[in-house]
Scaffold this active site. Sequence first.
Site, mmCIF file in Angstrom:
data_model
loop_
_atom_site.group_PDB
_atom_site.id
_atom_site.type_symbol
_atom_site.label_atom_id
_atom_site.label_comp_id
_atom_site.label_asym_id
_atom_site.label_seq_id
_atom_site.Cartn_x
_atom_site.Cartn_y
_atom_site.Cartn_z
ATOM 1 C CG HIS A 117 37.749 30.899 52.083
ATOM 2 N ND1 HIS A 117 38.790 30.030 51.858
ATOM 3 C CD2 HIS A 117 38.168 32.107 51.642
ATOM 4 C CE1 HIS A 117 39.786 30.697 51.309
ATOM 5 N NE2 HIS A 117 39.447 31.959 51.167
ATOM 6 C CD GLU A 139 42.177 29.228 52.774
ATOM 7 O OE1 GLU A 139 41.855 29.874 53.788
ATOM 8 O OE2 GLU A 139 42.907 29.704 51.870
ATOM 9 C CG ASN A 149 39.819 35.607 54.512
ATOM 10 O OD1 ASN A 149 39.907 35.519 55.742
ATOM 11 N ND2 ASN A 149 39.640 34.553 53.728
ATOM 12 C CD GLU A 182 38.421 33.931 47.729
ATOM 13 O OE1 GLU A 182 39.026 34.974 47.936
ATOM 14 O OE2 GLU A 182 38.388 32.999 48.543
ATOM 15 C CB SER A 202 47.362 35.622 43.751
ATOM 16 O OG SER A 202 47.734 34.407 44.390
ATOM 17 N N GLY A 209 43.505 38.027 50.564
ATOM 18 C CA GLY A 209 44.106 37.243 51.640
ATOM 19 C C GLY A 209 45.419 37.850 52.086
ATOM 20 N N GLY A 210 46.528 37.262 51.650
ATOM 21 C CA GLY A 210 47.861 37.654 52.096
ATOM 22 C C GLY A 210 48.122 39.155 52.062
ATOM 23 C CE LYS A 236 43.000 33.281 52.783
ATOM 24 N NZ LYS A 236 43.450 32.449 51.695
ATOM 25 N N GLY A 243 46.663 32.126 47.362
ATOM 26 C CA GLY A 243 47.933 31.993 48.070
ATOM 27 C C GLY A 243 49.057 31.446 47.207
HETATM 28 P P1 13P Z 1 45.314 35.307 48.712
HETATM 29 O O1 13P Z 1 44.990 36.764 48.405
HETATM 30 O O2 13P Z 1 46.334 35.161 49.787
HETATM 31 O O3 13P Z 1 45.609 34.541 47.474
HETATM 32 O O4 13P Z 1 43.964 34.674 49.334
HETATM 33 C C1 13P Z 1 42.766 34.868 48.686
HETATM 34 C C2 13P Z 1 41.673 34.407 49.569
HETATM 35 O O5 13P Z 1 41.515 33.224 49.834
HETATM 36 C C3 13P Z 1 40.789 35.430 50.155
HETATM 37 O O6 13P Z 1 39.680 34.858 50.755
#
Ligand code: 13P
Length: 247
Positions: A94, A96, A10, A165, A209, A230-231, A12, A171
């Site tokens: 999600h 967010e 993802n 999640e 993470s 994510g990251g 983002k 993050g």
């Molecule tokens: P991180 O892997 O950056 O923690 O993000 C997870 C996420 O929100 C994937 O949708």
Amino acid sequence: MTRRKLVVGNWKMNGARVANVELLDALKQAGPFVAETAVCAPFPYLADVALSLQGAEIAWGAQDCSAHESGAYTGEVGAAMLAEFGCRYVIVGHSERRAYHAESDQLVADKAKTALAHRLTPIVCVGETLAERETGQTDAVVKRQLSAVIHTLAHCISQVVVAYEPVWAIGTGRTATPEQAQAVHALLRAQLKAASEKAGEMKILYGGSVKADNAVALFAQADIDGGLIGGASLKAGEFAAICRAAG
Ligand code: 13P
């Protein structure tokens, strides 16, 4: 039941045209992987991503879609539009979007329904905040979030991918332990089993993470069928290592 693992990046709100092509080229070089893999990019890049991934064994998806079919919904993107480009997955709900765009459980369920109507696979995200975990509400929160989707999709629920999640792990570098994650995944699987005889075939991803060095232990859990990354999905080497950890 052996389920093929799935690892989804993802991105983002990250990326740039040239950097995206470099990232995808590096990923293609690193593959193919035993696990299914996909990347979910921001809307403007999707056509580029589709082109880059032509002929590769990496699918692609979007990070959201509208619950509506079409019409006067300024700024929204329809599932039919995504399907026209060959989109495979769409992330819905999600944390967010739930937090910053006030998306309700029902709206998330409606988005999943619209996505399915256009043969996209919704990746439905659920997860508790730190305050909810610390007050013992984790199980109730994720059950409530999934329950809205189960009620709205009825027997079609087996066609979605679920992603657990925990908001406090996103993050933050603070991942859930494999045992903490597995406990919630088992709960979600049981809830799905009560709704569908195909629940044993459904994928439940963990996100929050995930890195190359914690992926193996997470993916070894009985009900963890891969990850939503994510990251770490923005770095080709790291993402490829996570994909291999799922193999
Ligand atoms: P991180 O892997 O950056 O923690 O993000 C997870 C996420 O929100 C994937 O949708």
